[in-house]
Scaffold this motif. Structure first.
Motif, short mmCIF file in Angstrom:
data_model
loop_
_atom_site.label_atom_id
_atom_site.label_comp_id
_atom_site.label_asym_id
_atom_site.label_seq_id
_atom_site.Cartn_x
_atom_site.Cartn_y
_atom_site.Cartn_z
N GLY A 1 26.01 -49.90 -27.60
CA GLY A 1 25.80 -50.72 -26.41
C GLY A 1 26.40 -52.10 -26.55
N GLY A 2 26.33 -52.67 -27.76
CA GLY A 2 26.92 -53.99 -28.00
C GLY A 2 28.43 -53.98 -27.83
N ILE A 3 29.07 -52.94 -28.33
CA ILE A 3 30.53 -52.81 -28.17
C ILE A 3 30.90 -52.70 -26.70
N VAL A 4 30.14 -51.85 -25.98
CA VAL A 4 30.36 -51.73 -24.54
C VAL A 4 30.15 -53.07 -23.85
N GLY A 5 29.14 -53.82 -24.30
CA GLY A 5 28.86 -55.13 -23.72
C GLY A 5 30.01 -56.10 -23.90
N VAL A 6 30.63 -56.12 -25.08
CA VAL A 6 31.77 -57.00 -25.33
C VAL A 6 32.93 -56.65 -24.41
N ILE A 7 33.22 -55.36 -24.29
CA ILE A 7 34.31 -54.91 -23.41
C ILE A 7 34.02 -55.30 -21.95
N LEU B 1 28.71 -58.54 -15.75
CA LEU B 1 28.63 -59.63 -16.72
C LEU B 1 27.23 -59.76 -17.30
N LEU B 2 26.22 -59.74 -16.44
CA LEU B 2 24.83 -59.91 -16.91
C LEU B 2 24.38 -58.73 -17.74
N VAL B 3 24.71 -57.52 -17.32
CA VAL B 3 24.34 -56.34 -18.09
C VAL B 3 25.04 -56.33 -19.44
N SER B 4 26.30 -56.76 -19.47
CA SER B 4 27.05 -56.81 -20.72
C SER B 4 26.41 -57.80 -21.69
N LEU B 5 25.99 -58.95 -21.18
CA LEU B 5 25.29 -59.93 -22.03
C LEU B 5 23.99 -59.34 -22.58
N LYS B 6 23.28 -58.56 -21.76
CA LYS B 6 22.04 -57.92 -22.22
C LYS B 6 22.34 -56.92 -23.34
N LEU B 7 23.40 -56.14 -23.20
CA LEU B 7 23.76 -55.17 -24.22
C LEU B 7 24.12 -55.87 -25.53
N ILE B 8 24.85 -56.97 -25.43
CA ILE B 8 25.22 -57.72 -26.63
C ILE B 8 23.98 -58.30 -27.29
N TRP B 9 23.07 -58.85 -26.48
CA TRP B 9 21.82 -59.42 -27.00
C TRP B 9 21.01 -58.36 -27.73
N ASP B 10 20.89 -57.17 -27.13
CA ASP B 10 20.13 -56.09 -27.77
C ASP B 10 20.76 -55.69 -29.11
N ALA B 11 22.08 -55.70 -29.17
CA ALA B 11 22.77 -55.30 -30.41
C ALA B 11 22.57 -56.32 -31.52
#
Length: 248
Positions: A100-106, A236-246
């Motif tokens: 999820g974090g990788i997806v968030g960065v992309i 953008l917001l969902v991606s930040l959430k995925l990065i935060w979770d990772a």
């Protein structure tokens, strides 16, 4: 596990977000698993919500039965099915938060570029080519399987195609309807569709169904430019959430 009143409330909110996503506001559905994971494991949350996704898909297909792009689906779906198979084969070896974090960065990079350097209004649409479609379809299927986070890679491929807002909403609905139906097989094999999970999901069908049509109502009334601005900010917001979770 039995849910408390708080758990049922979070499940209803998550189901409403899934329904809104199937009504055309695609990115908000990704918030369902993180919200429900506040009271259970992410794996169980994904298992409960998958039947909600599938039932919501039916209502979404009814609403958008005349608004979808066959060309886009033909490019994405073969890769997506392969991605689901890859996710199933590696289910015991992957860290879904890291994926999820990788997806968030992309997704974050794409959203920032889109917001900071928007395409001119008269820019021609990008062609729906097979190579990019297969790659992003594979990534979409894989991330959708491991964490229900397939929307960012899907959006990265489809948004530059500059579809009309209803065609975009209908195409994403049809695409993920197929993806979720295919996911039922490996999820059942992994024991995530037990009677308990199915019972909880069944109780949420009215909430999800009503939310689908609320999403359709909103999509048809939001101006074209505002719709795509909304889904970009949501990405953008969902991606930040995925990065935060990772990173937690």
């Amino acid at each position: 596990m039995e849910l408390t009143i708080w758990g049922w409330l979070l499940l209803a909110i998550a189901s409403a977000l899934v329904g809104l996503a199937k009504g055309g506001l695609s990115m908000v559905g990704m918030l369902g698993v993180p919200i429900l994971a506040l009271v259970m494991s992410p794996v169980q949350a994904a298992g409960i919500l998958l039947p909600v996704y599938v039932v919501s898909d039916v209502f979404g297909l009814i609403a958008y039965r005349r608004h979808w792009d066959r060309r886009v689906l033909s490019r994405l779906l073969p890769g997506a099915v392969a991605g689901i198979a890859l996710g199933w084969a590696t289910a015991s070896m992957v860290d879904d938060r890291m994926i999820g974090g990788i997806v968030g960065v992309i997704g974050l990079a794409f959203a920032l570029v889109t917001l900071l350097r928007p395409a001119p209004a008269d820019a021609p649409p990008r062609a729906a080519d097979w190579g990019r479609g297969t790659f992003w379809g594979l990534l979409t299927g894989y991330t959708s399987f491991v964490s229900h986070s397939g929307a960012p890679p899907y959006q990265i491929y489809v948004q530059p195609l500059r579809l009309g807002k209803e065609t975009y909403a209908g195409t994403v609905t049809v695409f993920f309807a197929v993806v979720n139906a295919v996911k039922l097989i490996p999820y059942a094999a992994l024991g995530q569709l037990g009677v308990g999970n199915l019972g909880k999901a069944a109780a949420m069908i009215p909430v999800a169904a009503a939310s689908v049509f609320a999403g359709v109502w909103l999509v048809r009334r939001i101006p074209h430019r505002s719709f795509f601005l909304f889904i970009t900010w949501a990405l953008l917001l969902v991606s930040l959430k995925l990065i935060w979770d990772a990173l937690r």
